[in-house]
Write a protein that holds these residues in place. Structure first.
Motif, PDB file in Angstrom:
ATOM      1  N   GLY A   1     -14.156  -2.687  -9.538  1.00  0.00           N
ATOM      2  CA  GLY A   1     -13.033  -3.481 -10.055  1.00  0.00           C
ATOM      3  C   GLY A   1     -11.705  -2.792  -9.825  1.00  0.00           C
ATOM      4  N   LEU A   2     -11.638  -1.485 -10.085  1.00  0.00           N
ATOM      5  CA  LEU A   2     -10.392  -0.749  -9.847  1.00  0.00           C
ATOM      6  C   LEU A   2     -10.028  -0.717  -8.361  1.00  0.00           C
ATOM      7  CD1 LEU A   2     -10.709   2.236 -12.355  1.00  0.00           C
ATOM      8  CD2 LEU A   2      -9.195   0.247 -12.500  1.00  0.00           C
ATOM      9  N   GLY A   3     -11.039  -0.572  -7.517  1.00  0.00           N
ATOM     10  CA  GLY A   3     -10.785  -0.598  -6.075  1.00  0.00           C
ATOM     11  C   GLY A   3     -10.244  -1.938  -5.616  1.00  0.00           C
ATOM     12  N   THR A   4     -10.829  -3.001  -6.158  1.00  0.00           N
ATOM     13  CA  THR A   4     -10.357  -4.347  -5.799  1.00  0.00           C
ATOM     14  C   THR A   4      -8.935  -4.567  -6.297  1.00  0.00           C
ATOM     15  OG1 THR A   4     -12.625  -5.165  -5.919  1.00  0.00           O
ATOM     16  CG2 THR A   4     -10.874  -6.803  -5.974  1.00  0.00           C
ATOM     17  N   ILE A   5      -8.659  -4.165  -7.517  1.00  0.00           N
ATOM     18  CA  ILE A   5      -7.303  -4.312  -8.070  1.00  0.00           C
ATOM     19  C   ILE A   5      -6.308  -3.466  -7.271  1.00  0.00           C
ATOM     20  CG2 ILE A   5      -5.874  -3.820 -10.090  1.00  0.00           C
ATOM     21  CD1 ILE A   5      -8.311  -4.638 -11.798  1.00  0.00           C
TER      22      ILE A   5
ATOM     23  N   ASP B   1      -1.083 -14.337  10.969  1.00  0.00           N
ATOM     24  CA  ASP B   1      -0.809 -14.270   9.532  1.00  0.00           C
ATOM     25  C   ASP B   1      -1.825 -15.084   8.731  1.00  0.00           C
ATOM     26  OD1 ASP B   1       1.337 -12.612   9.946  1.00  0.00           O
ATOM     27  OD2 ASP B   1       2.851 -14.193   9.793  1.00  0.00           O
ATOM     28  N   LYS B   2      -2.183 -16.255   9.242  1.00  0.00           N
ATOM     29  CA  LYS B   2      -3.177 -17.080   8.539  1.00  0.00           C
ATOM     30  C   LYS B   2      -4.536 -16.380   8.476  1.00  0.00           C
ATOM     31  CE  LYS B   2      -1.312 -21.668   9.540  1.00  0.00           C
ATOM     32  NZ  LYS B   2      -1.541 -22.926  10.273  1.00  0.00           N
ATOM     33  N   ARG B   3      -4.964 -15.790   9.617  1.00  0.00           N
ATOM     34  CA  ARG B   3      -6.246 -15.070   9.621  1.00  0.00           C
ATOM     35  C   ARG B   3      -6.201 -13.882   8.681  1.00  0.00           C
ATOM     36  NH1 ARG B   3      -5.798 -15.800  15.181  1.00  0.00           N
ATOM     37  NH2 ARG B   3      -5.144 -13.632  15.387  1.00  0.00           N
ATOM     38  N   SER B   4      -5.086 -13.164   8.664  1.00  0.00           N
ATOM     39  CA  SER B   4      -4.962 -12.000   7.783  1.00  0.00           C
ATOM     40  C   SER B   4      -5.074 -12.411   6.321  1.00  0.00           C
ATOM     41  CB  SER B   4      -3.625 -11.292   8.019  1.00  0.00           C
ATOM     42  OG  SER B   4      -3.535 -10.813   9.336  1.00  0.00           O
ATOM     43  N   GLN B   5      -4.424 -13.496   5.953  1.00  0.00           N
ATOM     44  CA  GLN B   5      -4.488 -13.964   4.571  1.00  0.00           C
ATOM     45  C   GLN B   5      -5.892 -14.417   4.208  1.00  0.00           C
ATOM     46  OE1 GLN B   5      -1.436 -16.927   4.351  1.00  0.00           O
ATOM     47  NE2 GLN B   5       0.218 -15.424   4.275  1.00  0.00           N
TER      48      GLN B   5
ATOM     49  N   VAL C   1       0.155  -6.772  -2.312  1.00  0.00           N
ATOM     50  CA  VAL C   1       1.294  -7.478  -2.888  1.00  0.00           C
ATOM     51  C   VAL C   1       2.571  -6.635  -2.813  1.00  0.00           C
ATOM     52  CG1 VAL C   1       2.247  -8.404  -5.038  1.00  0.00           C
ATOM     53  CG2 VAL C   1      -0.101  -8.909  -4.401  1.00  0.00           C
ATOM     54  N   PHE C   2       2.467  -5.346  -3.099  1.00  0.00           N
ATOM     55  CA  PHE C   2       3.656  -4.529  -3.240  1.00  0.00           C
ATOM     56  C   PHE C   2       3.982  -3.647  -2.038  1.00  0.00           C
ATOM     57  CE2 PHE C   2       2.351  -5.243  -7.702  1.00  0.00           C
ATOM     58  CZ  PHE C   2       3.466  -5.986  -8.080  1.00  0.00           C
ATOM     59  N   SER C   3       3.171  -3.653  -1.004  1.00  0.00           N
ATOM     60  CA  SER C   3       3.496  -2.837   0.159  1.00  0.00           C
ATOM     61  C   SER C   3       4.445  -3.603   1.071  1.00  0.00           C
ATOM     62  CB  SER C   3       2.234  -2.444   0.921  1.00  0.00           C
ATOM     63  OG  SER C   3       1.659  -3.591   1.525  1.00  0.00           O
ATOM     64  N   LYS C   4       5.248  -2.846   1.802  1.00  0.00           N
ATOM     65  CA  LYS C   4       6.168  -3.456   2.747  1.00  0.00           C
ATOM     66  C   LYS C   4       5.431  -3.731   4.047  1.00  0.00           C
ATOM     67  CE  LYS C   4      10.370  -1.500   0.944  1.00  0.00           C
ATOM     68  NZ  LYS C   4      11.598  -0.792   1.228  1.00  0.00           N
TER      69      LYS C   4
END
Length: 139
Positions: free
Chosen positions: A120-124, A86-90, A131-134
């Motif tokens: 920019g849109l790709g990064t967003i 998890d740390k590496r993924s973050q 953030v919003f995926s399960k």
């Protein structure tokens, strides 16, 4: 806990007529069964093992203790591995986002408006997806 010792005693008795002997007395047959569940044998069984070899109960308990320690160590390793993953993924996600934002600003600085907007849109989009995926790992 998986190694929790569960002991169950079960006593089963049955009475049935087999026949009548010459004294007109009933014959009674009793069936008794014991069932133990757990990582180590019952005390009576350990005593029987001791009759076979005096050090056998100690060897059985030593094997149980070593196996129990191994199981706990493996659980601890799995948990530490999951935390490190998890740390590496973050860290990787943070790096990708920073590179994407820096690329967006750099392209905007070079007056590459369309490339800057797309980056920019790709990064967003990546930020929102993260953030919003399960999480699919069952957590």
């Amino acid at each position: 806990m998986a190694n929790k010792s569960n002991q169950r005693n079960k006593l089963v008795t049955r009475e049935h007529k087999v026949g009548v002997n010459c004294n007109s007395e009933k014959e009674l047959h009793v069936l008794q069964a014991k069932q133990y569940e757990g990582p180590i044998p019952a005390a009576e069984e350990l005593q029987k093992y001791k009759e076979i070899s005096p050090d056998l109960p100690n060897r059985i308990l030593t094997v149980f203790e070593e196996d129990s320690k191994h199981t706990r160590d493996m659980g601890k390793r799995a948990l530490e591995g999951s935390i490190n993953f998890d740390k590496r993924s973050q860290l990787m996600a943070f790096t990708i986002i920073i590179v994407g934002l820096l690329g967006t600003f750099f392209l905007a600085y070079l007056d590459k408006d369309i490339a800057s907007i797309i980056t920019g849109l790709g990064t967003i989009a990546l930020i929102f997806k993260g953030v919003f995926s399960k999480n699919n790992n069952g957590k």
